[in-house]
Every structure is written in structure tokens, then in C-alpha cells.
Design an enzyme around this catalytic site. Structure first.
Site, PDB file in Angstrom:
ATOM      1  N   HIS A 135     -24.969 -17.890  57.479  1.00 54.59           N
ATOM      2  CA  HIS A 135     -24.114 -18.972  56.972  1.00 54.59           C
ATOM      3  C   HIS A 135     -23.351 -18.602  55.710  1.00 54.59           C
ATOM      4  O   HIS A 135     -23.165 -19.421  54.799  1.00 54.59           O
ATOM      5  CB  HIS A 135     -24.946 -20.231  56.729  1.00 54.59           C
ATOM      6  N   HIS A 206     -21.120 -28.584  59.988  1.00 55.92           N
ATOM      7  CA  HIS A 206     -22.542 -28.548  60.352  1.00 55.92           C
ATOM      8  C   HIS A 206     -23.140 -29.959  60.286  1.00 55.92           C
ATOM      9  O   HIS A 206     -24.138 -30.200  59.603  1.00 55.92           O
ATOM     10  CB  HIS A 206     -23.284 -27.603  59.404  1.00 55.92           C
ATOM     11  N   GLU A 342     -21.331 -27.488  66.696  1.00 53.75           N
ATOM     12  CA  GLU A 342     -20.568 -26.799  65.661  1.00 53.75           C
ATOM     13  C   GLU A 342     -19.484 -25.914  66.292  1.00 53.75           C
ATOM     14  O   GLU A 342     -19.776 -24.860  66.846  1.00 53.75           O
ATOM     15  CB  GLU A 342     -21.494 -25.918  64.831  1.00 53.75           C
TER      16      GLU A 342
END
Length: 378
Positions: A135, A206, A342
Site C-alpha cells: 500500500h 479502500h 477497490e
């Protein structure tokens, strides 16, 4: 020849962008309000914006992590409820959040071993001590305080400047995301970015959805359809292998509507490794142009439905497999209490030549648009 853009050029170019796509179709000017939500450790204010579309639906997004904190939508009886997971206060978001509603970047998902080749050299990323980059690194976009700007209609723009070498990623990057809420209950995200040096980029939203509106309930009874015939398979450490595997005959087959809970405890290898669903689905059709339908989620009890339309090639399906905490209003969040859809490129694409590329060069503009379209069924 490398094009060098100054810091001022990056931000001014993004700030000058017009509202595009669904954001321009608002038939009324419902309104946006703002309030102080908290303070960063350095004293910088964190602002919370409330977008109201005039129908009773509303969306809240804060500057920290460019995160959606609330999304209120009606059910079939006309009652409104919050349908996303979240926390009560800023300090909880700063210290305990599981990326609830954040804008993840620079790179959503994992990059294998925290490194990748770029123009004949190897880029080494900050993994925070983990094997892989995840991430965008230990202090990715989800942990930054963005700059907010109210736009016409029910819309706000968030901008962020990421320094050259930030978390190991090359190039100074200016990124902008416009959040808008239309009168017909579409939550839209439009992302654009510029860079001063060649880099890779894969941002995503997210958000954890639970269409029941009952905080802490599980999503096993939600019906899900994915417009995908394949998914990116991963190995024992959840790093994708480069193989695009057919969903046919597997627990990941959502080509027709299926309750999320039906196969979530499957003993298939992919499900055991993921602890539930945590897979990127390869969406049918060309990407990069107009948004096309990628997924449909519905909750029979409330009648709420949500369609995801996106320009991205993939959608990561995640069922909150490891979430175990106290959430908003004291609700107990357990595994499978929410579902993330996502829109993004595939994980580890910089190391997989067969995947759609995520390279962004100076002079190019990254563009991505996604719409979460809400409605009610009888």
C-alpha cells in the site's frame, strides 16, 4: 528527454483541472460544509467535509488519508443509514484504522520484495521491515494530510504532493482526487497525477461497505456479481505469481450473483491463503476509456444495491478478513463485517511484464475514474 516539472507546476496543474465525468452532471447545487475534525501531531488541522446531494444522502471525507468516513444512503423503506465502516474520532483513525475509506498509494497492494526494475536500474522501496512493499509503504498516502478544496456542486478536491524518493518511489508526484455525490446517488472518484521522473502509480479507494446499514453485522448475505472471468492468483505469501487463473469451478466464481458467505470458508488453496476473499479480479473489456461495469453488490434485506463502474483493469475484492476491533459507535467489527471493492491495476505489476503497465513518465497524465452507483430494489 526528461521533462522537469516544478512543485508549483505540479500542484497548479492539478488544481486547475475541471470537474470531469459524473461530477459535471449534477442538476442542482446541494452543498458542502466543512468542520475541524482533529489535528496532526505537528498541529496541522484535519478538515472534514460533508457533501449533501439534496435527497437525504450524504458523504463525508476528511483531509487525513483523503478518507471517506461516512456514506449515508436510503433503503427500500426510505430510511437512511451509514453503509461504510469507520471510527468515531480522528485519533482513532490516526492510530487504529485499517485503511477505512482511505485513498491508498502510491501503489495499492504489494510489490514483490520491495523492489522493481525501471529504465535499467533497480528501485528499492521502504517496506517498513516487511518482505514486500504494501500500500505504498509505511507512510503512504493513507497516512498523509491532504489539502482540501470545495468545488461547485456536492464535490471536493483533495491534492497531495509526494516528494521525490518518498517511500523509495522516484519522482516528485502531484496527485488530485475529486469526490462528488450526484443527485441520483452516485459516489464518484476522479484521480489525476503528474510526475517529474519516471515512476509507478496505482492508487485506489479502500472503502469497506456494508449495505445493511447495521454496524457490526457480517456481509455473508450480500449478493455479489463480478464482471470477471479470471483473477490474479497468488502464492503462499500472498504475492501474485503473474498467472491469471480462470474463476470457473472455484470459490471465486461470481459471474452470476452469489452470496459472499457461500464459499468464504472454502478449503481451496487460494481461499485458505487469503483467509477469505483478498483477490484481484480481471474485469472484462478494455480499460482506460469510459468507465464500464465491474461489479454489483446488493443486500436483499434492505434493498440497497451498489454497482461499481471503473476505468481500471482490475478490482480487488477484500472481505475484511483480519479486522477485529471496536468500530464506530462501539460496534464490534469482526472478520467479514465489510467488503471492499477497490478499482485498481494488478498487484506487483512492475515485476510482471504480462500485466497492464503502471509506469508514469514526465509529460504524461495519470487518469482514473470510478463510480459507486447506489439504488434500491423492491
Amino acid at each position: 528527454m526528461t521533462v522537469i516539472l516544478s512543485r508549483r507546476t505540479l500542484l497548479s496543474s492539478l488544481a486547475a483541472l475541471p470537474l470531469a465525468g459524473c461530477a459535471t452532471r449534477a442538476a442542482q447545487r446541494p452543498g458542502v460544509t466543512e468542520q475541524l475534525f482533529g489535528q496532526m501531531p505537528d498541529g496541522a488541522p484535519v478538515t472534514l467535509y460533508t457533501l449533501s446531494n439534496g435527497t437525504g444522502a450524504n458523504l463525508r471525507v476528511m483531509t487525513y488519508g483523503a478518507a471517506v468516513t461516512n456514506l449515508v444512503m436510503p433503503d427500500k423503506a426510505g430510511s437512511f443509514a451509514d453503509i461504510v465502516l469507520g471510527l468515531d474520532d480522528f485519533e482513532s483513525y490516526r492510530t487504529k484504522s485499517r485503511n477505512f475509506g482511505t485513498l491508498v498509494g502510491r501503489y495499492a497492494g504489494r510489490i514483490g520484495n520491495g523492489r522493481f526494475p525501471l529504465d535499467g536500474r533497480e528501485v528499492v522501496l521502504d517496506t517498513g521491515g516487511s518482505k514486500h512493499s504494501s500500500h505504498g509503504g509505511p507512510v503512504g498516502f493513507a497516512k498523509r494530510n491532504w489539502r482540501g478544496q470545495i468545488l461547485d456542486g456536492a464535490a471536493v478536491r483533495m491534492t497531495l504532493l509526494s516528494a521525490d524518493g518518498d517511500q523509495g518511489f522516484p519522482g516528485e508526484l502531484g496527485i488530485s482526487v475529486i469526490y462528488s455525490l450526484t443527485p441520483d446517488n452516485r459516489f464518484c472518484l476522479e484521480i489525476e497525477a503528474l510526475t517529474t521522473r519516471p515512476t509507478v502509480l496505482n492508487p485506489t479507494h479502500h472503502g469497506y461497505f456494508n449495505l445493511s446499514g447495521v454496524s457490526g453485522s457480517l456481509v455473508h448475505d450480500h449478493l455479489l456479481t463480478m464482471e470477471a472471468d479470471g483473477f490474479t492468483a497468488f502464492g503462499p505469501d500472498k504475492m501474485v505469481t503473474g498467472e491469471i487463473r480462470s474463476v470457473a469451478g472455484t470459490a471465486l466464481d461470481f459471474r452470476t450473483p452469489k452470496p459472499i458467505g457461500r464459499d468464504i470458508a472454502s478449503t481451496e488453496e487460494q481461499m485458505r491463503i487469503g483467509g477469505g476473499y483478498d483477490h484481484c479480479f480481471v474485469i472484462r473489456g478494455p480499460h482506460g476509456g469510459k468507465p464500464r461495469k465491474a461489479a454489483r453488490l446488493s443486500h436483499p434485506g434492505s434493498g440497497r444495491t451498489m454497482e461499481l463502474w471503473t476505468t481500471e483493469p482490475g478490482v480487488q475484492l477484500f472481505t475484511a478478513n483480519a479486522v477485529d476491533m471496536v468500530g464506530r459507535g462501539g460496534a464490534i467489527y469482526k472478520p467479514h463485517c465489510g467488503v471492499c471493492l477497490e478499482p485498481q491495476h494488478f498487484q506487483n505489476s512492475p515485476n510482471q511484464p504480462g500485466f497492464p503497465g503502471t509506469l508514469l513518465r514526465p509529460g504524461e497524465r495519470f487518469r482514473s475514474r470510478s463510480e459507486y452507483r447506489f439504488a434500491v430494489a423492491p
